[in-house]
Design a protein around this motif. Structure first.
Motif, PDB file in Angstrom:
ATOM      1  N   HIS A  57       0.849  -1.191   0.000  1.00 54.61           N
ATOM      2  CA  HIS A  57       0.000   0.000   0.000  1.00 54.61           C
ATOM      3  C   HIS A  57       0.892   1.251   0.000  1.00 54.61           C
ATOM      4  O   HIS A  57       2.021   1.227   0.481  1.00 54.61           O
ATOM      5  CB  HIS A  57      -0.904   0.002   1.233  1.00 54.61           C
ATOM      6  N   SER A  58       0.366   2.339  -0.529  1.00 54.12           N
ATOM      7  CA  SER A  58       1.090   3.607  -0.541  1.00 54.12           C
ATOM      8  C   SER A  58       1.734   3.853   0.830  1.00 54.12           C
ATOM      9  O   SER A  58       1.221   3.403   1.849  1.00 54.12           O
ATOM     10  CB  SER A  58       0.133   4.762  -0.825  1.00 54.12           C
ATOM     11  N   PRO A  59       2.872   4.609   0.842  1.00 53.50           N
ATOM     12  CA  PRO A  59       3.530   5.312  -0.255  1.00 53.50           C
ATOM     13  C   PRO A  59       4.473   4.421  -1.045  1.00 53.50           C
ATOM     14  O   PRO A  59       4.623   3.232  -0.756  1.00 53.50           O
ATOM     15  CB  PRO A  59       4.280   6.434   0.458  1.00 53.50           C
ATOM     16  N   VAL A  60       5.132   5.019  -2.032  1.00 59.95           N
ATOM     17  CA  VAL A  60       5.911   4.255  -2.991  1.00 59.95           C
ATOM     18  C   VAL A  60       7.088   3.522  -2.345  1.00 59.95           C
ATOM     19  O   VAL A  60       7.525   2.483  -2.852  1.00 59.95           O
ATOM     20  CB  VAL A  60       6.397   5.176  -4.129  1.00 59.95           C
ATOM     21  N   TYR A  86       0.222  -3.389  -6.002  1.00 60.44           N
ATOM     22  CA  TYR A  86       0.521  -2.092  -5.382  1.00 60.44           C
ATOM     23  C   TYR A  86      -0.766  -1.291  -5.334  1.00 60.44           C
ATOM     24  O   TYR A  86      -1.390  -1.040  -6.359  1.00 60.44           O
ATOM     25  CB  TYR A  86       1.587  -1.349  -6.181  1.00 60.44           C
ATOM     26  N   ILE A  99      -2.553   2.202  -4.544  1.00 61.22           N
ATOM     27  CA  ILE A  99      -2.278   3.637  -4.443  1.00 61.22           C
ATOM     28  C   ILE A  99      -3.516   4.328  -3.884  1.00 61.22           C
ATOM     29  O   ILE A  99      -4.572   4.343  -4.514  1.00 61.22           O
ATOM     30  CB  ILE A  99      -1.901   4.216  -5.819  1.00 61.22           C
ATOM     31  N   PHE A 135      -1.513  10.008  -4.654  1.00 61.76           N
ATOM     32  CA  PHE A 135      -0.156  10.265  -5.102  1.00 61.76           C
ATOM     33  C   PHE A 135       0.504  11.122  -4.038  1.00 61.76           C
ATOM     34  O   PHE A 135       0.086  12.250  -3.783  1.00 61.76           O
ATOM     35  CB  PHE A 135      -0.156  10.975  -6.450  1.00 61.76           C
ATOM     36  N   TRP A 136       1.531  10.588  -3.407  1.00 61.72           N
ATOM     37  CA  TRP A 136       2.071  11.232  -2.221  1.00 61.72           C
ATOM     38  C   TRP A 136       2.790  12.532  -2.541  1.00 61.72           C
ATOM     39  O   TRP A 136       2.950  13.380  -1.676  1.00 61.72           O
ATOM     40  CB  TRP A 136       2.924  10.242  -1.429  1.00 61.72           C
ATOM     41  N   GLU A 196       6.782   6.669  -8.414  1.00 65.03           N
ATOM     42  CA  GLU A 196       5.408   6.158  -8.351  1.00 65.03           C
ATOM     43  C   GLU A 196       5.026   5.497  -9.677  1.00 65.03           C
ATOM     44  O   GLU A 196       4.449   4.397  -9.706  1.00 65.03           O
ATOM     45  CB  GLU A 196       4.450   7.307  -8.042  1.00 65.03           C
ATOM     46  N   ALA A 223       4.222   1.463 -10.407  1.00 66.99           N
ATOM     47  CA  ALA A 223       2.981   0.983 -11.024  1.00 66.99           C
ATOM     48  C   ALA A 223       3.284   0.145 -12.264  1.00 66.99           C
ATOM     49  O   ALA A 223       2.618  -0.875 -12.514  1.00 66.99           O
ATOM     50  CB  ALA A 223       2.091   2.162 -11.383  1.00 66.99           C
ATOM     51  N   VAL A 230      -2.397  -3.196 -10.031  1.00 68.92           N
ATOM     52  CA  VAL A 230      -2.409  -1.887  -9.377  1.00 68.92           C
ATOM     53  C   VAL A 230      -3.836  -1.578  -8.940  1.00 68.92           C
ATOM     54  O   VAL A 230      -4.748  -1.478  -9.775  1.00 68.92           O
ATOM     55  CB  VAL A 230      -1.902  -0.770 -10.316  1.00 68.92           C
ATOM     56  N   VAL A 289      -6.399   1.121  -7.109  1.00 63.92           N
ATOM     57  CA  VAL A 289      -6.538   2.541  -6.795  1.00 63.92           C
ATOM     58  C   VAL A 289      -7.900   2.750  -6.137  1.00 63.92           C
ATOM     59  O   VAL A 289      -8.800   1.923  -6.279  1.00 63.92           O
ATOM     60  CB  VAL A 289      -6.425   3.435  -8.053  1.00 63.92           C
TER      61      VAL A 289
END
Length: 399
Positions: free
Chosen positions: A99-102, A121, A123, A126-127, A151, A155, A161, A163
């Motif tokens: 999970h986020s962040p990258v 992954y 997201i 977008f951090w 990022e 992806a 991915v 989202v």
């Protein structure tokens, strides 16, 4: 199915991030899947290398090392990758779900390659845009561009991915990420946590100066992108239209001092109340005092691309919701049906919309019912969780 989640932080810390994680893992466990999480160094110091919270198991990667950037971040990735690999060899997952962040995706990718496991992954924002929104970054800066590039690369490299909204999906496709591997798992709530909303506590309202008041509320973090300065600026016009109107702000954050000063200078300062941060268990008492929950987010990349969680929670609790017409809110709210949308960054428009909703009391029950039904139908985690299953199954069988 056995799924190992790779996380920035988790319970017992409280944030929108940890609550989404809890919802995902709890709903997966309810399907008899084996789930666990590994948290990075940003979890902070913990008393144990393994913790069980709310019936969920989390493995900790340890504390951050005091190094300058980017050596600190490289050390974080290395420590998390080693911990993920060690836990995975014991847990034997079918899927690694980062999970986020990258940084988490980079660590999980390293472990996935060594173990021959598929990687998803997820997201949530977008951090680099989140940093702009909370005032710690600048759009177009070297750090912004570097984070964006990492990022995008993460992806591209992931097997799947996830989202949280269409805005993020569209942005990734524009960056050249294969649309076939992007899937949307929207923000949701566990409807089992929300029964009948508690009644308004009149004595509590009187203690806060809200007796016999029409209350506009905001409960959350005080970041610039939330637009609370616009909500405060709308109050003189709202009070002129609705003389019993008050504003209740619950929470704290980087903008707290500036908002307090702005409110003190307002001609209706006595109608603006700051409750400060409150324990999570007390939040429902404040929700019960509000007639309308307002979310006046400013228009920017972050708010246009990302759907917030707070309006969904308010709708699930049977609360009236009014929000700015940014892209993230338009994905959640049907104007005039499940909520009210007003123009972003426009205090006069905010005041007019709120006054109109306060005056339309006869429509409130239908609006609340429609909002709660929408959340139960479209955003309950018991249903949401099924969006992961076909992707998990395909990737597990492919590996």
């Amino acid at each position: 199915m056995r799924v190992l989640h790779v996380l920035d932080h988790s319970l017992p810390l409280h944030s929108g991030y940890t609550f989404r994680t809890r919802a995902i893992m709890t709903a997966q466990a309810a399907r008899a899947w084996r789930v666990a999480g590994v948290t990075g160094v940003r979890q902070g110091r913990t008393t144990s290398a393994v913790e069980t919270v709310d019936g969920l198991t989390f493995y900790r990667a340890g504390d951050a090392r005091a190094l300058p950037a980017p050596f600190r971040e490289l050390a974080e990735i290395s420590a998390l990758a080693k911990r993920v690999e060690a836990v995975a060899r014991m847990f034997q997952p079918d899927i690694l779900h980062a999970h986020s962040p990258v940084l988490n995706a980079m660590a999980a990718r390293r472990a996935a390659r060594r173990l021959g496991l598929p990687l998803i992954y997820e997201i949530r924002a977008f951090w680099e845009d989140a940093a702009v929104g909370n005032g710690t970054g600048r759009e177009g800066s070297l750090k912004y561009r570097a984070t964006r590039a990492l990022e995008t690369r993460a992806a591209w490299q992931a097997d799947g991915v996830a989202v949280i909204c269409e805005g993020l999906r569209g942005d990734l496709i524009a960056r050249g990420v294969d649309p076939a591997k992007i899937f949307v798992v929207p923000n949701g709530v566990d409807m089992g946590l929300f029964g009948d909303p508690p009644p308004r506590d009149e004595a509590f309202a009187a203690d806060l100066g809200l007796a016999d008041a029409e209350v506009i509320g905001f409960i959350g973090s005080f970041y610039d992108y939330e637009g609370l300065d616009d909500l405060i600026a709308a109050m003189p016009a709202l009070v002129a239209l609705r003389p019993r109107a008050h504003l209740l702000l619950v929470g704290g954050g980087p903008m707290a001092d500036g908002l307090t000063a702005q409110a003190a200078a307002s001609p209706v300062a006595e109608r603006i109340h700051f409750a400060g941060r409150v324990p999570h268990g007390e939040v429902e008492r404040y929700y019960a005092l509000t007639d309308i929950l307002a979310y006046p987010r400013k228009a920017m990349r972050l708010t246009d691309l990302v759907t917030p969680l707070k309006p969904l929670e308010a709708m699930a609790q049977g609360r009236l919701v009014a929000a700015s017409d940014v892209g993230g809110h338009r994905e959640l709210i049907e104007d005039g049906v499940t909520g009210t949308l007003f123009p972003a960054g426009d205090p006069a428009g905010i005041a007019a919309a709120l006054a109109g909703l306060l005056a339309a009391r006869s429509s409130w029950d239908a609006r609340r019912a429609a909002a709660r039904a929408y959340v139960a139908r479209e955003r309950d985690w018991a249903r949401n969780i099924s969006r992961y299953e076909p992707v998990y199954q395909e990737l597990a069988h492919r590996s």
